[in-house]
Design a protein around this motif. Sequence first.
Motif, PDB file in Angstrom:
ATOM      1  N   ILE A  96     -66.668  27.176  17.572  1.00  0.00           N
ATOM      2  CA  ILE A  96     -65.403  27.172  16.891  1.00  0.00           C
ATOM      3  C   ILE A  96     -64.202  25.640  17.346  1.00  0.00           C
ATOM      4  CG2 ILE A  96     -63.367  27.681  16.718  1.00  0.00           C
ATOM      5  CD1 ILE A  96     -64.913  30.841  17.543  1.00  0.00           C
ATOM      6  N   LEU A  97     -63.890  25.690  16.104  1.00  0.00           N
ATOM      7  CA  LEU A  97     -62.727  24.280  16.025  1.00  0.00           C
ATOM      8  C   LEU A  97     -61.585  25.752  15.672  1.00  0.00           C
ATOM      9  CD1 LEU A  97     -61.590  21.409  17.563  1.00  0.00           C
ATOM     10  CD2 LEU A  97     -62.098  21.017  13.903  1.00  0.00           C
ATOM     11  N   HIS A  98     -61.052  24.995  16.911  1.00  0.00           N
ATOM     12  CA  HIS A  98     -59.078  25.723  16.315  1.00  0.00           C
ATOM     13  C   HIS A  98     -58.376  24.311  16.014  1.00  0.00           C
ATOM     14  CE1 HIS A  98     -56.038  28.720  17.775  1.00  0.00           C
ATOM     15  NE2 HIS A  98     -55.151  27.464  17.009  1.00  0.00           N
ATOM     16  N   LEU A  99     -58.161  24.654  14.528  1.00  0.00           N
ATOM     17  CA  LEU A  99     -56.692  23.541  14.079  1.00  0.00           C
ATOM     18  C   LEU A  99     -56.225  24.327  13.758  1.00  0.00           C
ATOM     19  CD1 LEU A  99     -57.471  20.640  13.767  1.00  0.00           C
ATOM     20  CD2 LEU A  99     -58.093  20.947  11.621  1.00  0.00           C
ATOM     21  N   ASP A 100     -54.409  24.461  14.168  1.00  0.00           N
ATOM     22  CA  ASP A 100     -53.319  24.749  13.622  1.00  0.00           C
ATOM     23  C   ASP A 100     -53.743  24.329  12.293  1.00  0.00           C
ATOM     24  OD1 ASP A 100     -53.104  25.940  15.409  1.00  0.00           O
ATOM     25  OD2 ASP A 100     -51.042  24.606  16.607  1.00  0.00           O
ATOM     26  N   ALA A 101     -52.374  24.552  11.350  1.00  0.00           N
ATOM     27  CA  ALA A 101     -52.238  24.705   9.757  1.00  0.00           C
ATOM     28  C   ALA A 101     -51.335  23.624   9.221  1.00  0.00           C
ATOM     29  CB  ALA A 101     -52.203  25.678   8.861  1.00  0.00           C
ATOM     30  N   ASP A 102     -50.546  23.510  10.422  1.00  0.00           N
ATOM     31  CA  ASP A 102     -49.249  22.389  10.496  1.00  0.00           C
ATOM     32  C   ASP A 102     -50.207  20.691  10.599  1.00  0.00           C
ATOM     33  OD1 ASP A 102     -49.631  21.937  12.698  1.00  0.00           O
ATOM     34  OD2 ASP A 102     -47.410  22.948  13.052  1.00  0.00           O
ATOM     35  N   GLN A 103     -51.676  20.387  10.480  1.00  0.00           N
ATOM     36  CA  GLN A 103     -52.139  18.605  10.414  1.00  0.00           C
ATOM     37  C   GLN A 103     -51.595  18.666  11.934  1.00  0.00           C
ATOM     38  OE1 GLN A 103     -51.783  17.459   6.249  1.00  0.00           O
ATOM     39  NE2 GLN A 103     -53.689  17.221   6.943  1.00  0.00           N
ATOM     40  N   GLN A 104     -50.591  18.972  12.920  1.00  0.00           N
ATOM     41  CA  GLN A 104     -49.537  18.619  14.161  1.00  0.00           C
ATOM     42  C   GLN A 104     -51.751  17.561  15.088  1.00  0.00           C
ATOM     43  OE1 GLN A 104     -47.158  21.045  15.514  1.00  0.00           O
ATOM     44  NE2 GLN A 104     -46.242  19.155  15.754  1.00  0.00           N
ATOM     45  N   PHE A 105     -52.635  18.480  14.494  1.00  0.00           N
ATOM     46  CA  PHE A 105     -53.702  17.387  15.261  1.00  0.00           C
ATOM     47  C   PHE A 105     -54.490  17.089  14.295  1.00  0.00           C
ATOM     48  CE2 PHE A 105     -52.373  21.269  18.319  1.00  0.00           C
ATOM     49  CZ  PHE A 105     -52.298  20.103  19.386  1.00  0.00           C
ATOM     50  N   PRO A 106     -54.972  16.007  14.235  1.00  0.00           N
ATOM     51  CA  PRO A 106     -55.792  15.136  13.401  1.00  0.00           C
ATOM     52  C   PRO A 106     -56.724  15.706  13.429  1.00  0.00           C
ATOM     53  CG  PRO A 106     -54.292  13.357  14.519  1.00  0.00           C
ATOM     54  CD  PRO A 106     -53.770  15.131  15.435  1.00  0.00           C
ATOM     55  N   ALA A 107     -58.219  15.626  12.181  1.00  0.00           N
ATOM     56  CA  ALA A 107     -59.098  16.715  11.733  1.00  0.00           C
ATOM     57  C   ALA A 107     -60.017  15.515  12.770  1.00  0.00           C
ATOM     58  CB  ALA A 107     -58.953  16.741  10.888  1.00  0.00           C
ATOM     59  N   ALA A 108     -59.473  13.855  12.935  1.00  0.00           N
ATOM     60  CA  ALA A 108     -60.671  13.737  13.134  1.00  0.00           C
ATOM     61  C   ALA A 108     -60.565  12.951  14.531  1.00  0.00           C
ATOM     62  CB  ALA A 108     -59.282  12.318  12.604  1.00  0.00           C
ATOM     63  N   GLU A 109     -59.596  13.813  15.469  1.00  0.00           N
ATOM     64  CA  GLU A 109     -60.139  13.769  17.079  1.00  0.00           C
ATOM     65  C   GLU A 109     -60.705  14.693  17.409  1.00  0.00           C
ATOM     66  OE1 GLU A 109     -58.024  11.114  17.410  1.00  0.00           O
ATOM     67  OE2 GLU A 109     -57.534  11.712  19.018  1.00  0.00           O
TER      68      GLU A 109
END
Length: 341
Positions: A96-109
């Motif tokens: 599982i990759l947890h990602l917030d919807a607001d893109q504060q964490f870049p998906a590339a990271e």
Amino acid sequence: MSAEPAGPAEAGLSVVIPCYNEIDNVDHVCAEVLAELGHLDLELIFVDDGSSDGTLDAIKRLAMADSRVHYISFTRNFGFEAAFSAGYRYARRPWILHLDADQQFPAAEARRLIEVAGHGYDAVFGVRNDRKDPLARRLGTAAFHFVAARMLRIELPKDATAFRLVRTSLARKIVDLRLGTPYFLATVPRLTSRYTTVPVEHRARLRGESKVGLRWLAGHAIGLFVSVGRRLTTLASVTALGASALALLFALLAATGLLAPAAGGAALFVLVATALGVLGLTVRFLVVIAASQARPRLFYVREATVPVDAADLLFGPADPAPTNDLPEQRPATRSPEQART
Ligand code: UDP
Ligand code: MG
């Protein structure tokens, strides 16, 4: 001995995205994830946490356009932890990759997390290199980690965030504990020692507002301090008992004339006030502990494109199908006879 399970690059990834009123962000985050990670065996699970701004409709459009996009929609707003818990519960890839919807964490990271996870970890947490959040939030997080780790000796991955990569079986075990507040960060170290942190870039929120207020964060922190760490509760109880005993002693000394009445009265007042204050805190702590005990359900689902346990649905297939629309306000049409029944 069984072979080490594969890392996310080989085994596949469920990207869990909790959303509460994120209508301006869902299209962007979906496009970013597919652009950066679309080469992997991927599913996206948007968890609509009772949004009222049309977020669910926007997610449905994304799901129609790409079969990798799925969603789980709640019957109301159950909060951030319930939202990601549902995604973790029903993720169908081994990681599982947890990602917030607001893109504060870049998906590339996420590539950094994926690379490190491949070395035999069960969980890899992103740590913000240069956090782009208001000062109050940064100070609050620093204080939280200091109190939790240094003062109360609660084991937490240092400075870890919600941007994380976790084996689905581990995440599901934590969700299945059904802790009122799962305290995901504090529970991972209680189940495995194979976790680590990786520095990642961080962005300011571009669209929409933060949904997590300082009051919520403070309540969450206190809940963790008193339910996982026992030191604070013990300290409060011992202080209250000690202050009560001293108050009794002063009362006896004042009654027997061994203490000047004015000094005795003042000391007594201070001690009684301390005892009452600390007792009050202890009661508050006990309430928090009670609230964080296992609960039968953390959320209820209204609709989903992934299979969901019947117990997590508020309305089963046999119930009349409720919709998202509130019933129309109609004038009462009952006859006077019916009105009596
Ligand atoms: N969120 C949610 N339910 C809530 C509050 C927040 O699903 O009740 C989601 C929100 O839409 C976002 C993520 O959780 O995708 C993190 O929230 P936010 O960005 O507001 O938190 P912050 O970055 O300010 O800590
Ligand atoms: Mg945010």
